[in-house]
Scaffold this motif. Structure first.
Motif, PDB file in Angstrom:
ATOM      1  N   ARG A 336      38.146 -14.705  -3.146  1.00 53.77           N
ATOM      2  CA  ARG A 336      38.446 -16.261  -2.324  1.00 53.77           C
ATOM      3  C   ARG A 336      39.170 -17.270  -3.790  1.00 53.77           C
ATOM      4  O   ARG A 336      40.621 -17.593  -3.460  1.00 53.77           O
ATOM      5  N   SER A 401      42.602 -20.439   5.313  1.00 57.43           N
ATOM      6  CA  SER A 401      42.475 -19.257   5.273  1.00 57.43           C
ATOM      7  C   SER A 401      41.158 -18.685   5.015  1.00 57.43           C
ATOM      8  O   SER A 401      40.287 -17.711   5.250  1.00 57.43           O
ATOM      9  N   GLN A 405      37.990 -16.438   6.904  1.00 57.47           N
ATOM     10  CA  GLN A 405      36.994 -15.278   6.431  1.00 57.47           C
ATOM     11  C   GLN A 405      35.972 -15.456   6.726  1.00 57.47           C
ATOM     12  O   GLN A 405      35.240 -14.375   5.275  1.00 57.47           O
ATOM     13  N   ASP A 408      32.964 -13.484   8.488  1.00 56.69           N
ATOM     14  CA  ASP A 408      33.128 -12.395   8.179  1.00 56.69           C
ATOM     15  C   ASP A 408      32.297 -11.627   6.008  1.00 56.69           C
ATOM     16  O   ASP A 408      32.137 -10.777   6.805  1.00 56.69           O
ATOM     17  N   ASP A 409      32.757 -13.155   5.514  1.00 56.80           N
ATOM     18  CA  ASP A 409      31.538 -12.815   4.186  1.00 56.80           C
ATOM     19  C   ASP A 409      30.323 -12.907   4.944  1.00 56.80           C
ATOM     20  O   ASP A 409      29.250 -12.679   4.369  1.00 56.80           O
TER      21      ASP A 409
END
Length: 469
Positions: A336, A401, A405, A408-409
């Motif tokens: 990230r 962004s 995500q 998903d993390d």
């Protein structure tokens, strides 16, 4: 371990009725809805009921609630008396009461009444609590648990830290309260609030004034240092025990029934394991290991090497739980952050190296970077395995962004720590591709409100990926 699968509440904030359900095998469920509809209050209700902060529920404006679990267990909470509303104190004649019913299949129902003032201590004893227990008083019956940073009640203190006080210091808990607490201890719940960066961790010195508060990201860096040192100490103890008996075990061992190929493969795997440990500062970067002879091993070599490899396996295993979590933290952060890399240092905890080679401390990160780091660290290191985690507005300070995500993390963390999540958000980017797991908190349209006041199944008509560009 029972898993929460549905939550129902009536007259939350005096007006809202919400009911959500989700499968026991889901890693997460998402709550969304307009401001003021009670997303945060719903998380607090689940947290306070599950962590046995029952007197706090007396101050929450709701009429009834029910928690249901995948094993058929149910907890119902019915509030009687005058319904408190935000900013409006109860009158002198109003006596709120909370009637709790715990239903476990195959057992008699447990009935537990909670009334305001059921545990009242004189001021002198309140001061004694603050001196002896790891808590900080913030209100008439409100405290901060300095170990967990959660707000708790005096009842909670009696249950968590009662062994620090004389047996008659607190009122004795009832058998029903013990049964309720025992059930809830099987379903740990952790709340991550919006103010996760700035909330100070208050530390009391043995003598003198309290230490000044530190930023959460700095505290977590120090906490990681302590964890690394503890892991090294545990590894040292194991190593000393095995090294003392190594000669005797080698001499007395029977020739191992293994091939040279098995020995060479295991030797190579352990070398790679050491490299991973060195990358997170759990081992020093060492010179290349001794190369095994390029010939068939003789019996005494197999015996020595196999005993050595077995010992090494046990030594390296002392690091494994910490290694898995540190590696995942580093992977998430470095995927990230821009223009800087997180490295782990056993003396400093977090170190960030910029592309120019500069070394910056964690408190110099941007607020978005700190939120990402603090949240990931909290989930990996401060939440008990198997917990239900309630997260309020994870999108705070995160770029679009990063929001896309985020889940998903979360799945990767859930798999490692066996966690489940309830997430309250305003962000369509956080929901992203997971609309089947999103639950709208809605209410019937008030008279005169426009149609778009109420959230629909997917209230965002613009494609999420288009919004992110």
């Amino acid at each position: 371990m029972p898993k929460l699968t549905s939550v129902k509440v009536e007259k939350l904030l005096g007006r809202f009725n919400h009911e959500i359900s989700f499968d026991a095998d889901w890693e997460f469920v998402i709550l969304y809805g307009p401001n003021g509809i009670g997303k945060t209050k719903l998380l607090e209700l689940v947290h306070w009921a599950s962590s046995n902060q029952l007197e706090r529920l007396l101050t929450m404006p709701f009429q009834s609630a029910a928690l249901a679990y995948d094993d058929g267990s149910r907890v119902s909470l019915v509030r009687t008396g005058q319904l408190s509303l935000p900013g409006i104190p109860d009158g002198p004649d109003e006596s709120p009461r909370l009637d709790i019913t715990l239903h476990v299949p195959g057992s008699p129902d447990v009935l537990l009444p909670i009334e305001r003032g059921s545990l009242q201590l004189p001021p002198g004893r309140m001061r004694t609590i603050e001196q002896r227990a790891p808590v900080e008083r913030i209100g008439p019956d409100e405290w901060i648990d300095l170990d967990t940073e959660n707000e708790i009640s005096t009842v909670d203190i009696s249950q968590r830290f009662g062994d620090m006080f004389p047996s008659d210091f607190f009122a004795a808990p009832s058998e029903e309260a013990d049964q309720y607490r025992t059930f809830m201890s099987k379903t740990p719940v952790h709340l991550i609030e919006t103010q996760r960066l700035l909330r100070p961790r208050l530390r009391r010195r043995a003598q003198g004034p309290r230490e000044p508060p530190a930023m959460t990201v700095s505290r977590y860096s120090n906490d990681l240092t302590e964890r690394l040192q503890l892991a090294l100490a545990a590894n040292s103890t194991t190593s000393q025990r095995l090294d003392r008996t190594f000669p005797r075990r080698v001499i007395s061992a029977e020739p191992p029934q293994v091939t040279d190929e098995q020995i060479r493969m295991r030797y190579e795997e352990q070398g790679q394991h050491r490299d991973r440990l060195a990358s997170v500062s759990l081992l020093d970067a060492a010179e290349a290991d001794l190369t095994l002879p390029d010939r068939q091993l003789v019996d005494w070599e197999r015996r020595v090497l196999w005993t050595y490899l077995q010992d090494t396996e046990e030594k390296l295993a002392t690091f494994q739980p910490l290694l898995d979590r540190v590696q995942l933290l580093r992977d998430i952060v470095n995927a990230r952050f821009l223009y800087k890399t997180l490295t782990i240092d056993r003396a400093q905890g977090f170190r960030f190296i910029t592309e120019e080679g500069a070394d910056i401390g964690p408190s110099s990160l941007s607020s978005g970077e700190q939120h990402e780091l603090v949240l990931a660290y909290d989930l990996l290191f401060n939440v008990a395995e198997g917990s239900l985690v309630l997260i309020d507005e994870p999108e705070i300070s995160l770029h679009v962004s990063w929001q896309q995500q985020f889940l998903d993390d979360l799945i990767r963390i859930a798999e490692l720590q066996s966690l489940r999540f309830v997430i309250a958000t305003h962000s369509p980017q956080v929901i992203h591709k997971w609309w089947p797991r999103a639950r709208a908190l809605r209410q019937d349209l008030p008279s005169g409100q426009p149609d778009d006041w109420q959230f629909e199944q997917n209230p965002f008509t613009t494609d999420v990926d288009d919004q992110a560009t």
